[in-house]
Design a protein around this motif. Structure first.
Motif, PDB file in Angstrom:
ATOM      1  N   ASN A 196      46.703  35.215  29.261  1.00 46.71           N
ATOM      2  CA  ASN A 196      48.048  34.882  29.438  1.00 46.71           C
ATOM      3  C   ASN A 196      48.270  35.174  31.007  1.00 46.71           C
ATOM      4  O   ASN A 196      49.141  34.451  31.668  1.00 46.71           O
ATOM      5  CB  ASN A 196      49.025  35.538  28.533  1.00 46.71           C
ATOM      6  CG  ASN A 196      48.669  35.647  27.248  1.00 46.71           C
ATOM      7  OD1 ASN A 196      47.831  35.896  26.783  1.00 46.71           O
ATOM      8  ND2 ASN A 196      49.724  34.975  26.285  1.00 46.71           N
ATOM      9  N   ALA A 197      47.667  36.051  31.612  1.00 44.55           N
ATOM     10  CA  ALA A 197      47.890  36.487  32.838  1.00 44.55           C
ATOM     11  C   ALA A 197      46.598  36.296  33.964  1.00 44.55           C
ATOM     12  O   ALA A 197      46.494  35.368  34.324  1.00 44.55           O
ATOM     13  CB  ALA A 197      48.416  38.018  32.866  1.00 44.55           C
ATOM     14  N   LEU A 198      46.068  37.496  34.163  1.00 47.53           N
ATOM     15  CA  LEU A 198      44.809  37.253  35.272  1.00 47.53           C
ATOM     16  C   LEU A 198      43.459  36.606  34.467  1.00 47.53           C
ATOM     17  O   LEU A 198      42.691  36.305  35.337  1.00 47.53           O
ATOM     18  CB  LEU A 198      44.732  38.490  35.853  1.00 47.53           C
ATOM     19  CG  LEU A 198      45.777  39.079  36.707  1.00 47.53           C
ATOM     20  CD1 LEU A 198      45.594  40.203  37.607  1.00 47.53           C
ATOM     21  CD2 LEU A 198      46.322  37.886  37.908  1.00 47.53           C
ATOM     22  N   ALA A 199      43.355  36.804  33.303  1.00 51.34           N
ATOM     23  CA  ALA A 199      42.075  36.694  32.596  1.00 51.34           C
ATOM     24  C   ALA A 199      40.997  37.159  33.378  1.00 51.34           C
ATOM     25  O   ALA A 199      39.806  36.598  33.646  1.00 51.34           O
ATOM     26  CB  ALA A 199      41.863  35.200  32.694  1.00 51.34           C
ATOM     27  N   GLY A 200      41.016  38.356  34.108  1.00 48.96           N
ATOM     28  CA  GLY A 200      39.856  39.158  34.698  1.00 48.96           C
ATOM     29  C   GLY A 200      39.923  38.649  36.017  1.00 48.96           C
ATOM     30  O   GLY A 200      38.887  39.246  37.036  1.00 48.96           O
ATOM     31  N   PHE A 201      40.540  37.601  36.303  1.00 44.24           N
ATOM     32  CA  PHE A 201      40.493  37.049  37.793  1.00 44.24           C
ATOM     33  C   PHE A 201      41.440  37.880  38.810  1.00 44.24           C
ATOM     34  O   PHE A 201      42.148  38.836  38.490  1.00 44.24           O
ATOM     35  CB  PHE A 201      40.858  35.616  38.058  1.00 44.24           C
ATOM     36  CG  PHE A 201      39.832  34.839  37.142  1.00 44.24           C
ATOM     37  CD1 PHE A 201      38.810  34.599  37.767  1.00 44.24           C
ATOM     38  CD2 PHE A 201      40.364  34.069  36.364  1.00 44.24           C
ATOM     39  CE1 PHE A 201      37.830  33.488  37.389  1.00 44.24           C
ATOM     40  CE2 PHE A 201      39.283  33.208  35.643  1.00 44.24           C
ATOM     41  CZ  PHE A 201      38.250  32.988  36.046  1.00 44.24           C
ATOM     42  N   THR A 202      41.127  37.764  40.140  1.00 43.87           N
ATOM     43  CA  THR A 202      41.798  38.667  40.972  1.00 43.87           C
ATOM     44  C   THR A 202      42.963  37.902  42.031  1.00 43.87           C
ATOM     45  O   THR A 202      43.260  38.388  42.896  1.00 43.87           O
ATOM     46  CB  THR A 202      40.853  39.537  41.861  1.00 43.87           C
ATOM     47  OG1 THR A 202      39.744  38.668  42.375  1.00 43.87           O
ATOM     48  CG2 THR A 202      40.102  40.540  40.795  1.00 43.87           C
ATOM     49  N   CYS A 203      42.400  36.693  42.321  1.00 41.68           N
ATOM     50  CA  CYS A 203      43.022  35.860  43.192  1.00 41.68           C
ATOM     51  C   CYS A 203      43.980  34.896  42.769  1.00 41.68           C
ATOM     52  O   CYS A 203      43.460  34.007  41.644  1.00 41.68           O
ATOM     53  CB  CYS A 203      41.903  35.181  44.039  1.00 41.68           C
ATOM     54  SG  CYS A 203      42.660  34.539  45.471  1.00 41.68           S
ATOM     55  N   LEU A 204      45.335  34.683  43.176  1.00 37.66           N
ATOM     56  CA  LEU A 204      46.049  33.509  42.441  1.00 37.66           C
ATOM     57  C   LEU A 204      46.522  32.685  43.615  1.00 37.66           C
ATOM     58  O   LEU A 204      46.736  33.320  44.762  1.00 37.66           O
ATOM     59  CB  LEU A 204      47.342  34.200  41.800  1.00 37.66           C
ATOM     60  CG  LEU A 204      47.213  35.062  40.749  1.00 37.66           C
ATOM     61  CD1 LEU A 204      48.388  35.855  40.300  1.00 37.66           C
ATOM     62  CD2 LEU A 204      46.631  34.140  39.570  1.00 37.66           C
ATOM     63  N   GLY A 205      46.735  31.473  43.471  1.00 37.84           N
ATOM     64  CA  GLY A 205      47.383  30.523  44.677  1.00 37.84           C
ATOM     65  C   GLY A 205      48.148  29.543  44.027  1.00 37.84           C
ATOM     66  O   GLY A 205      47.940  29.173  42.920  1.00 37.84           O
ATOM     67  N   THR A 206      49.218  29.335  44.696  1.00 40.05           N
ATOM     68  CA  THR A 206      50.131  28.386  44.492  1.00 40.05           C
ATOM     69  C   THR A 206      50.169  27.268  45.534  1.00 40.05           C
ATOM     70  O   THR A 206      50.614  27.640  46.820  1.00 40.05           O
ATOM     71  CB  THR A 206      51.649  28.768  44.052  1.00 40.05           C
ATOM     72  OG1 THR A 206      51.229  29.759  42.907  1.00 40.05           O
ATOM     73  CG2 THR A 206      52.407  27.701  43.801  1.00 40.05           C
TER      74      THR A 206
END
Lengths: 270, 236
Positions: A196-206
Motif C-alpha cells: 500500500n505504501a513503499l513496497a520496500g522501494f525507496t524512491c517516489l516520483g510524480t
C-alpha cells in the motif's frame, strides 16, 4: 546518540525568495529577485533560442533542519516562460521534534508557462517534513513539472522507518481546483514493506503535465513504451479531471526516475 | 440509539444490493491479484487493513463526515446561498481533484451520481439538500452518502461505521471473486476487520481539514495499472 552529521546544530532558517518574470519581447527576463539566505538564485541563462529563461535555485545551507521554514513566491507575468531547476539534491535532516516546512507559491499569468524540474529531495530517517505547492494558473497558463523524493539515505543503508513526510499540491485554474493531492508517509517498518505504501522501494516520483489535454490512447501508448523497456520499477499513468497527465514512479533509483520522466515528456510531446 | 426507522434506512443504504454499481469496482485489487501481490485471505486482509489505517478511504470517509455535518446544518432553501452551502460544493470539487486516478474518480462520480438520482426518486424533498451541488456538477459518492444518511435521520456515528463496513464488504467480495476464495473466508475476514473499523472510525472523526492526508502510492499505482490491464472483470 545523535551525531553532528545528521542533526544540523545551527538555528532554524526562516527564509523567503520572491521572483517575478515578464516577457516584453522574445526573451523572458527576471525582473524582480529578492532572496534571503540560505536561499540563492543563479543568474538566468538561456539554453536555447525559444526565449525560455532557465533559473537554478540553490540552498546554500546544506539542508533543512527541524524548525526551518522556506517560502518561494514566484510570479510569471503574461506569456513568460521559465524552467526551474535546482543545483543539488535537497536534504531534510532528522529532527528532534519540530517540522521543516517548504512552501512554493507559483502564480502563472495569462499564457505563461512553467517547467518545474528540481533535483530530488532526500528525506533522512526521523525527519519531519511538510511541503506545500500552490500553483495558480490564469487562462492559457501551463504547468509541467515533477517531484522526486528519496526516503532515507539508502546509500548508507538507512531506511525511512521513523519520521513523517507530508506533501500537499494544489493546482488552481481560475477559482477551480483542477488537481491536488495530500500524500503522507509516517515512517514505520510496516509501511516501508507494505504494498500500500513503499513496497520496500525507496524512491517516489510524480510527474504532472497540465499544459494541454491528453487522450486515453496516448496514455496507453506512453505506458506501453515505458513498460516495453523491461524496467523493474513500478510506473503508472492516468488522466486528471481536466485531461491533464499524471505519472507515478515507485522504485529505487533517482537517475532512473529522471530518465523515465524525460523519456515520457518526449513520448507525449505533440 | 437509532430509531427503528433510521436503522432500517441505514440497512438499505449500506446494502450490497443498493443499485449504485459498487460491485463493478475492485479499486486496484484486480491488478494486484493478477500481479501476484495479493494471493490469499491473509494478503487481502493486510491490504484492506492498511487502506483502512492509512489509505485514501480515510480521507474519503472524512469528506462523508463533512457532507453529513453540513447537511445537518442545512438552512431552508429560501435563505440560499449561505457559506455553509459553498462548503459542500468545495468538498465535492476537492475530492474530484484529489482522486488518485481517472478510474477512482470516475467510480466515485458514477456511484455518487447514481445515488443522487436514486435518492431523488425515493425522496423528492431531498432535492433541496443537494442544491449546493448543481445538477451539472458531478457528485462524489461520499457526498451523496453523507447527505442521504443525514436526510434519513441516521446519526453520524452509525453512518460512518456503515460507510466503512460497506466499503470493506465490497472489496472483500471483489477479492473473493478474483483470488478466488470461499464465502466463509470472506465472512471471517470481514468479522476480523471489526476492531480496525471501529478504531479507524474514531480516528477519522478527529481529522481536521489540515489533516486530510493519506498514503496512497500503492492504490494509485494499482488503479493506474488496472486502467490499462489487458483483460478485466471489473470496470475501469
Amino acid at each position: 546518540m545523535l551525531s553532528a552529521s545528521t542533526v544540523n546544530p545551527s538555528a532554524p532558517w526562516q527564509a523567503n525568495l520572491w521572483l517575478r518574470y515578464d516577457r516584453p519581447g522574445h526573451r523572458t527576463r527576471m525582473v524582480e529577485c529578492l532572496v534571503q539566505a540560505p536561499l540563492k538564485v543563479q543568474r538566468s541563462f538561456y539554453p536555447d533560442d525559444t526565449g525560455q529563461c532557465q533559473t537554478m535555485l540553490l540552498h546554500t545551507g546544506g539542508g533543512m533542519v527541524g524548525g526551518d521554514r522556506l517560502g518561494y513566491d514566484i510570479v510569471l507575468e503574461a506569456q513568460s516562460d521559465v524552467c526551474f531547476t535546482s543545483a543539488s539534491a535537497g536534504k531534510i535532516y532528522r529532527s528532534l521534534g519540530p517540522w521543516s516546512e517548504q512552501t512554493v507559491n507559483l502564480e502563472v499569468r495569462v499564457g505563461a508557462s512553467v517547467l518545474w524540474c528540481p533535483q530530488e529531495t532526500i528525506i533522512f530517517d526521523q525527519a519531519r517534513y511538510q511541503q506545500n505547492f500552490c500553483i495558480k494558473l490564469q487562462e492559457q497558463a501551463r504547468f509541467k513539472g515533477w517531484e522526486i523524493v528519496r526516503l532515507g539515505r539508502t546509500a548508507r543503508g538507512e531506511k525511512f522507518t521513523q519520521g513523517h513526510w507530508r506533501s500537499s499540491w494544489e493546482i488552481w485554474q481560475g477559482d477551480k481546483l483542477i488537481w491536488g493531492e495530500r500524500q503522507q508517509l509516517i515512517g514505520s517498518e510496516q509501511l516501508y514493506e507494505s504494498p500500500n505504501a513503499l513496497a520496500g522501494f525507496t524512491c517516489l516520483g510524480t510527474y504532472v503535465d497540465l499544459s494541454r489535454s491528453f487522450d486515453q490512447d496516448l496514455v496507453h501508448q506512453a505506458q506501453e513504451i515505458i513498460h516495453s523497456q523491461g524496467r523493474s520499477p513500478q510506473f503508472g499513468l492516468t488522466l486528471t479531471a481536466t485531461q491533464g497527465l499524471i505519472a507515478r514512479y515507485r522504485g529505487n533509483s533517482t537517475q532512473e526516475v529522471k530518465d523515465i520522466f524525460t523519456q515520457l515528456s518526449q513520448v507525449i510531446s505533440p | 440509539m437509532l430509531s427503528g426507522s433510521a436503522q432500517l434506512k441505514l440497512l438499505q443504504l449500506v446494502s450490497p444490493t443498493l443499485p449504485v454499481g459498487a460491485y463493478n469496482y475492485s479499486e486496484g485489487l484486480e491488478w494486484l491479484i493478477e500481479r501476484g501481490n495479493i494471493t490469499n485471505a491473509d494478503t487481502l486482509g493486510a491490504w484492506i487493513t492498511q487502506e483502512l489505517c492509512r489509505g485514501s478511504i480515510t480521507v474519503d470517509t472524512a469528506i462523508m463526515v463533512r457532507a453529513h455535518r453540513l447537511a445537518g446544518q442545512m438552512p431552508k432553501t429560501d435563505i440560499l446561498p449561505s457559506p455553509t452551502l459553498k462548503h459542500l460544493s468545495y468538498w465535492n470539487q476537492w475530492l474530484t481533484a484529489t482522486r488518485e486516478s481517472r478510474e477512482l474518480r470516475e467510480q466515485s462520480l458514477q456511484m455518487g451520481g447514481s445515488l443522487r438520482k436514486l435518492l431523488l426518486d425515493l425522496e423528492p424533498t431531498v432535492q433541496s439538500w443537494f442544491e449546493p451541488i448543481p445538477p451539472t456538477e458531478p457528485c462524489n459518492y461520499a457526498i451523496a452518502f453523507g447527505l442521504g444518511a443525514a436526510f434519513w435521520g441516521i446519526d453520524l456515528h452509525q453512518s460512518g461505521l456503515g460507510y466503512l463496513h460497506s466499503w470493506a464488504n465490497n472489496l472483500i467480495s471483489a477479492g473473493l471473486r478474483l483470488i478466488p476464495l470461499g464465502q466463509t473466508a470472506g465472512q471471517k475476514l470481514l468479522l476480523h476487520l471489526t476492531p480496525t473499523i471501529l478504531h479507524q472510525w474514531q480516528q477519522i472523526l478527529l481529522l481536521g481539514d489540515d489533516d486530510l492526508y493519506s498514503c496512497s502510492w500503492g492504490l494509485a499505482l494499482a488503479s493506474m495499472g488496472h486502467e490499462s490491464q489487458y483483460t478485466r472483470l471489473f470496470r475501469s
